[in-house]
Design a protein around this motif. Structure first.
Motif, short mmCIF file in Angstrom:
data_model
loop_
_atom_site.label_atom_id
_atom_site.label_comp_id
_atom_site.label_asym_id
_atom_site.label_seq_id
_atom_site.Cartn_x
_atom_site.Cartn_y
_atom_site.Cartn_z
N PRO A 156 0.83 -1.22 0.00
CA PRO A 156 0.00 0.00 0.00
C PRO A 156 0.86 1.27 0.00
CG PRO A 156 -0.09 -1.12 2.15
CD PRO A 156 0.65 -2.04 1.21
N VAL A 157 1.99 1.22 0.67
CA VAL A 157 2.96 2.32 0.69
C VAL A 157 4.33 1.65 0.62
CG1 VAL A 157 3.89 4.27 2.02
CG2 VAL A 157 1.47 3.72 2.20
N LYS A 158 5.28 2.28 -0.05
CA LYS A 158 6.58 1.63 -0.24
C LYS A 158 7.35 1.52 1.08
CE LYS A 158 10.73 2.05 -3.14
NZ LYS A 158 10.71 0.88 -4.00
N SER A 159 7.82 0.31 1.38
CA SER A 159 8.64 0.11 2.57
C SER A 159 10.11 0.04 2.16
CB SER A 159 8.24 -1.19 3.27
OG SER A 159 8.57 -2.29 2.45
N ARG A 160 11.00 -0.06 3.13
CA ARG A 160 12.44 -0.06 2.83
C ARG A 160 12.79 -1.11 1.78
NH1 ARG A 160 14.60 -0.91 8.77
NH2 ARG A 160 12.86 0.49 9.08
N ASP A 161 13.72 -0.75 0.88
CA ASP A 161 13.97 -1.60 -0.30
C ASP A 161 15.35 -2.26 -0.29
OD1 ASP A 161 15.63 0.53 -0.80
OD2 ASP A 161 14.74 1.07 -2.73
N HIS A 162 15.90 -2.54 0.89
CA HIS A 162 17.25 -3.13 0.95
C HIS A 162 17.30 -4.51 0.30
CE1 HIS A 162 18.14 0.11 3.64
NE2 HIS A 162 17.31 -0.33 4.57
N THR A 163 16.21 -5.28 0.44
CA THR A 163 16.23 -6.63 -0.16
C THR A 163 16.33 -6.53 -1.67
OG1 THR A 163 14.89 -7.43 1.66
CG2 THR A 163 14.93 -8.80 -0.32
N GLU A 164 15.52 -5.64 -2.27
CA GLU A 164 15.54 -5.50 -3.72
C GLU A 164 16.93 -5.07 -4.20
OE1 GLU A 164 13.26 -4.60 -1.48
OE2 GLU A 164 11.58 -3.58 -2.42
N ARG A 165 17.52 -4.10 -3.50
CA ARG A 165 18.86 -3.62 -3.90
C ARG A 165 19.90 -4.73 -3.77
NH1 ARG A 165 19.77 2.34 -3.41
NH2 ARG A 165 17.71 3.25 -3.18
N MET A 166 19.85 -5.46 -2.67
CA MET A 166 20.89 -6.47 -2.46
C MET A 166 20.70 -7.68 -3.36
SD MET A 166 22.47 -8.00 1.01
CE MET A 166 22.48 -6.50 1.93
N LEU A 167 19.45 -8.03 -3.63
CA LEU A 167 19.22 -9.15 -4.56
C LEU A 167 19.86 -8.83 -5.92
CD1 LEU A 167 15.52 -10.20 -3.83
CD2 LEU A 167 17.53 -11.71 -3.76
N GLN A 168 19.71 -7.58 -6.36
CA GLN A 168 20.31 -7.18 -7.64
C GLN A 168 21.83 -7.29 -7.59
OE1 GLN A 168 17.93 -3.61 -7.95
NE2 GLN A 168 17.59 -4.05 -10.11
N LEU A 169 22.40 -6.85 -6.46
CA LEU A 169 23.84 -6.91 -6.28
C LEU A 169 24.35 -8.35 -6.39
CD1 LEU A 169 25.67 -4.46 -5.44
CD2 LEU A 169 25.66 -5.41 -3.14
N PHE A 170 23.58 -9.30 -5.88
CA PHE A 170 23.99 -10.71 -5.89
C PHE A 170 23.67 -11.39 -7.23
CE2 PHE A 170 25.63 -12.30 -1.79
CZ PHE A 170 25.49 -11.18 -1.00
N GLY A 171 22.98 -10.66 -8.12
CA GLY A 171 22.76 -11.20 -9.47
C GLY A 171 21.36 -11.66 -9.78
N ALA A 172 20.39 -11.40 -8.88
CA ALA A 172 19.01 -11.79 -9.17
C ALA A 172 18.37 -10.78 -10.13
CB ALA A 172 18.21 -11.87 -7.88
N ARG A 173 17.32 -11.23 -10.82
CA ARG A 173 16.57 -10.30 -11.69
C ARG A 173 15.41 -9.72 -10.89
NH1 ARG A 173 15.22 -13.28 -16.88
NH2 ARG A 173 13.46 -11.85 -16.95
#
Ligand code: S3P
Length: 428
Positions: free
Chosen positions: A189-206
């Protein structure tokens, strides 16, 4: 343990704060699920993040510490082993909820528990979507409270609309999505902290992010990384407010994480009249960082509600202290989530600040504070909640005489060394 704080003249100096709690947890988790070596500098050695390390060690992951650097030898997405005993998350909601997402995708049985506070916190918000993906859970109150038994298995991707803005919930589903076939989508409903999305990208996830929606493609090849964890803005918050409320203060906190989904406190303190300057901006392991200088002055009341709430949710106890000192009324709204944190933080803040003589009214989803009346030193308690303990210590800096914070050992959950850092900038 008790922490004693005296009213101070001002706060001055340059300090740094320990690594970010949210980012530290995720670095060990993704390091464990990646192939190869992950090296983490400035990992938060607080109790919560140590709980995460213990849980992954119990699943056969080799994790060691050398000269302050944590090394995780990841075995890939299929590299975890069935734990022989119950996994204990201690006080850490992030460990429990993100781990539930990971365990949901494992071909083994596991049991998760936590301390008295964590065993009261709602887990149904994560087990509901994880069960839709294919995992099985058993526990008290229809599988909504720890201890929880988890029967992991083959997962299917889902598109899930979360009822609350919670990064732990979003991240739990995204973690499970790593083990599912296809694309797992989480809409908040409202954007929460996005550390998982950032770190997943760093580790190579799409990963795809569009406003309040985040998606991950299942079955990625994650690769070990070298990371440095930024300073925790939620720990810096105590000094930001301390310097803001004690006139004549001038404090700089170096290397603080400034992720836009976390930095709401800076906006609020500026609105209230504090002078804040940011220098040395940079990017650390996919996260914005900088040095934050704050100078104190006369603060005025404000309204804190709506979309900014998730961007400062953990800072509300200490922002309530700023509100108590500020001239006029401050209203906190849309923050009912505070009732299900380590403690009911609305009730705890209202009860403790009242002991300082603050006029504060509890609301179902927030509080109303009439600020500007001098605070009186008192004996108060942390309620067994690290952030309440530190917030009350900050109130003590602006209160006449002496303040004693009881049950202060709980501060080690997120900020070992808090007292020493605080004492290093106090001008008596
Ligand atoms: C966290 C998310 C927030 C926050 C907590 C850490 C995380 O909780 O309060 O301290 O690391 O994802 P919610 O997801 O319950 O809002």
């Amino acid at each position: 343990m008790e922490l004693t704080v005296k009213q101070c003249r001002s706060l001055r100096g340059r300090i740094s704060v320990p690594g970010d709690k949210s980012i530290s947890h995720r670095a060990v988790m993704l390091g464990a699920l990646a192939r190869g070596k992950t090296e983490i500098s400035n990992y938060l050695m607080g109790e919560d993040c140590l709980s995460t390390i213990k849980c992954f060690k119990a699943m056969g992951v080799d994790i060691s510490e050398n000269n302050g650097v944590i090394t995780v030898q990841g075995g890939g997405l299929q590299g975890l082993k069935e734990p022989e005993d119950v996994l204990d998350c201690g006080n850490s909601g992030t460990t429990a909820r993100l781990l539930l997402g990971i365990l949901a995708g494992q071909p083994f049985f596991s049991v998760l528990t936590g301390d008295q506070s964590l065993r009261r916190r709602p887990m149904g918000r994560v087990t509901t979507p994880l069960a839709q993906m294919g995992a099985g859970f058993a526990g008290r109150k229809q599988g909504t409270l720890l201890p929880l038994a988890v029967r992991g298995g083959k997962l299917k991707a889902i598109h899930y609309k979360t009822p609350v803005a919670s990064a732990q919930l979003k991240s739990s589903i995204l973690m499970a999505g790593l083990f599912a076939g296809g694309k797992t989508v989480v809409e908040e409903p409202v954007k929460s902290r996005d550390h998982t999305e950032r770190m997943l990208q760093l580790f190579g996830a799409r990963v795809e992010v569009d406003g309040c929606t985040a998606a991950v493609q299942g079955q990625p090849e994650l690769t070990g990384q070298k990371l440095t964890v930024p300073g925790d803005i939620s720990s810096a918050a105590f000094f930001l407010v301390a310097a803001a409320i004690v006139p004549g203060s001038d404090v700089t906190i170096e290397g603080v994480g400034l992720n836009p989904t976390r930095n709401g406190i800076l906006e609020v303190l500026q609105n209230m009249g504090a002078r804040i300057d940011i220098t040395n901006r940079g990017l650390e392991s996919g996260e914005p960082v900088g040095d934050v200088r704050v100078r104190g002055g006369m603060l005025k009341g404000t309204v804190i509600d709506g979309d900014i709430i998730p961007r400062l949710i953990d800072e509300i106890p200490v922002l309530a202290v700023a509100a108590a000192v500020a001239q006029g009324k401050t209203i906190f709204r849309d923050a009912a989530e505070l009732r299900v944190k380590e403690t009911d933080r609305i009730a705890a803040v209202a009860g403790e600040l009242a002991k300082f003589g603050v006029k504060i009214e509890e609301q179902p989803d927030g509080m109303i504070i009439e600020g500007g009346k001098p605070l009186t030193g008192t004996v108060c308690t942390s309620h067994g909640d690290h952030r309440i303990g530190m917030a009350m210590a900050v109130a003590g800096l602006a209160a006449s005489g002496k303040t004693v914070v009881q049950d202060a050992e709980i501060i080690n959950i997120s900020f070992p060394g808090f007292e020493n850092v605080l004492k290093s900038i106090i001008v008596e």
